[in-house]
Design an enzyme around this catalytic site. Structure first.
Site, PDB file in Angstrom:
ATOM      1  N   LEU A 144       0.798  -1.224   0.000  1.00 54.06           N
ATOM      2  CA  LEU A 144       0.000   0.000   0.000  1.00 54.06           C
ATOM      3  C   LEU A 144       0.835   1.282   0.000  1.00 54.06           C
ATOM      4  CD1 LEU A 144      -2.754  -1.136   2.540  1.00 54.06           C
ATOM      5  CD2 LEU A 144      -2.746  -1.353   0.044  1.00 54.06           C
ATOM      6  N   HIS A 145       2.051   1.222   0.520  1.00 57.60           N
ATOM      7  CA  HIS A 145       2.962   2.378   0.518  1.00 57.60           C
ATOM      8  C   HIS A 145       2.240   3.652   0.954  1.00 57.60           C
ATOM      9  CE1 HIS A 145       6.306   0.162  -1.241  1.00 57.60           C
ATOM     10  NE2 HIS A 145       5.431  -0.388  -2.073  1.00 57.60           N
ATOM     11  N   LEU A 146       1.652   3.600   2.132  1.00 56.49           N
ATOM     12  CA  LEU A 146       0.788   4.682   2.600  1.00 56.49           C
ATOM     13  C   LEU A 146       1.547   5.956   2.948  1.00 56.49           C
ATOM     14  CD1 LEU A 146      -1.643   2.588   4.833  1.00 56.49           C
ATOM     15  CD2 LEU A 146      -2.011   3.388   2.492  1.00 56.49           C
ATOM     16  N   GLN A 184       7.454   4.978  -2.468  1.00 56.97           N
ATOM     17  CA  GLN A 184       7.426   5.455  -1.084  1.00 56.97           C
ATOM     18  C   GLN A 184       7.920   6.904  -1.011  1.00 56.97           C
ATOM     19  OE1 GLN A 184       6.003   3.415   0.894  1.00 56.97           O
ATOM     20  NE2 GLN A 184       6.667   3.622   2.996  1.00 56.97           N
TER      21      GLN A 184
END
Length: 372
Positions: free
Chosen positions: A93-95, A272
């Site tokens: 998800l690389h939130l 990211q």
């Protein structure tokens, strides 16, 4: 628990989060699985293949009604409308790269499990295969975009050694982890020279031993050494990633300006945020742009370009975790499996990953304290 496998909407993304084989494992365990129509086509899996293993083929909207939604990449903006309270979303998800999606998940009360932050025995277990693929492919893309027709220097990275001695290209690789060694191995296979810039002294020793018989130089990572080595690069690959958090911009614009004109710069961790000041996300269909005279490659989902291989690797890694969640329920699975707990970035709207909280200046709570 109703489990859904959804089709990826990210441009160029051909991966799918669950293979027909893994669907069978879930259905054999008594769980209901729905698969969005054509979710597996990009990886070579037809709707019929999923149906034969016990899944029901559904629409995009129907898939998002599930309790557990299994994805590869972060949800597209158009999918935020489907979030529902206590829903579990699983994927890379690389939130840390988007505060908007985090705030939406918080608002609704979603639980988000990010595969890239799952740490087992000190290693990013699920991310490692994707890092290996991204590293290998980065070395290949560096060679491809070095050609004049793509705006590069017009160099053949292998050099020429038949009756002449034309040296190959120099690859400078920032970081010494899984992505870095895989990039280095491909570059060496192309007869290129490799320079690896690494911070950790133990890892430096490991790399020096690993490449003792190869044309590899390992350099201690300092701002001064980075600035000096980047000037030598025909291809520069940054592999620096801080799981769950945005990395700092370690490669400055001035460093990029100092590079050879037409050299190639690749940031594997762009999903990211990346470590290069001049990098921005691109797509598989439109992967490069030129800035400061340097070719920039910023594709955030490189493994998606080789979906058959990537899907098999990620599905093999994630199925045991997914089965455990379905069999025990999320809360008990988290208590029983420390590695799984490291993957929970948001629990019912509460940020439970320190790096993510720091990246967006949000309140953090430890996951075990939240579920008790």
């Amino acid at each position: 628990m109703l489990v859904a496998v959804v089709k990826e909407l990210k441009q160029g993304e051909g991966r799918v989060a669950c293979t027909p084989e893994n669907v069978r494992k879930l259905t054999d365990a008594g769980h209901k699985v729905i698969v969005e129509k054509n979710a597996g086509i990009g990886s070579g899996f037809s709707n019929d293949m999923y149906e034969k293993e016990g899944a029901k083929i559904v629409t995009h909207e129907q898939a998002w009604e599930a309790d557990l939604v299994i994805k590869v990449k972060e949800p597209h903006e158009s999918e935020y409308q489907y979030f529902k309270k206590n829903q579990i979303i699983w994927g890379f998800l690389h939130l840390a790269s988007s505060k908007e999606i985090v705030e939406k998940m918080q608002e609704v009360g979603v639980t988000a499990i990010s595969g890239e932050t799952i740490i087992k025995n000190g290693k990013a277990e699920l991310l490692a295969p994707m890092s290996a693929i991204a590293g290998q492919r980065s070395a290949i893309m560096g060679a491809y975009y070095s050609e004049a027709q793509h705006g590069g220097q017009g160099t053949l990275v292998t050099g020429v050694h038949e009756n002449v001695d034309i040296p190959g290209s120099t690859y400078v690789i920032f970081g010494g982890g899984v992505a870095a060694t895989n990039a280095a191995n491909v570059a060496l296979g192309l007869n290129a020279k490799v320079i690896i810039i690494e911070l950790n002294d133990d890892r430096i020793k490991y790399l020096e031993d690993m490449y003792a018989e190869k044309d590899v130089t390992v350099v201690k990572s300092t701002p001064e050494n980075l600035a000096e080595q980047i000037k030598k690069a025909d291809v520069f690959i940054s592999t620096i990633l801080i799981p769950g958090a945005k990395p700092p911009k370690l490669v400055t614009r001035e460093m990029v300006k100092s590079m050879k004109k037409g050299s190639v710069l690749i940031d594997i961790a762009i999903d990211q945020g990346g470590t290069i000041e001049t990098i921005r996300p691109t797509t598989i269909s439109d992967p490069v742009y030129e800035e400061e005279g340097v070719i920039h490659y910023g594709v955030p989902n490189q493994p998606g370009a080789v979906p058959r291989t990537s899907t098999m690797a990620l599905a093999q890694g994630n199925i045991d975790y997914i089965l455990e969640i379905c069999d025990k329920g999320l809360e008990q699975a988290i208590k029983d499996n420390e590695a799984l707990s490291t993957g929970v970035n948001i629990y019912q709207g509460q940020v439970t990953n320190q790096g993510l909280a720091t990246s967006h200046d949000l309140d953090y709570k430890e996951i075990l304290n939240v579920i008790e």
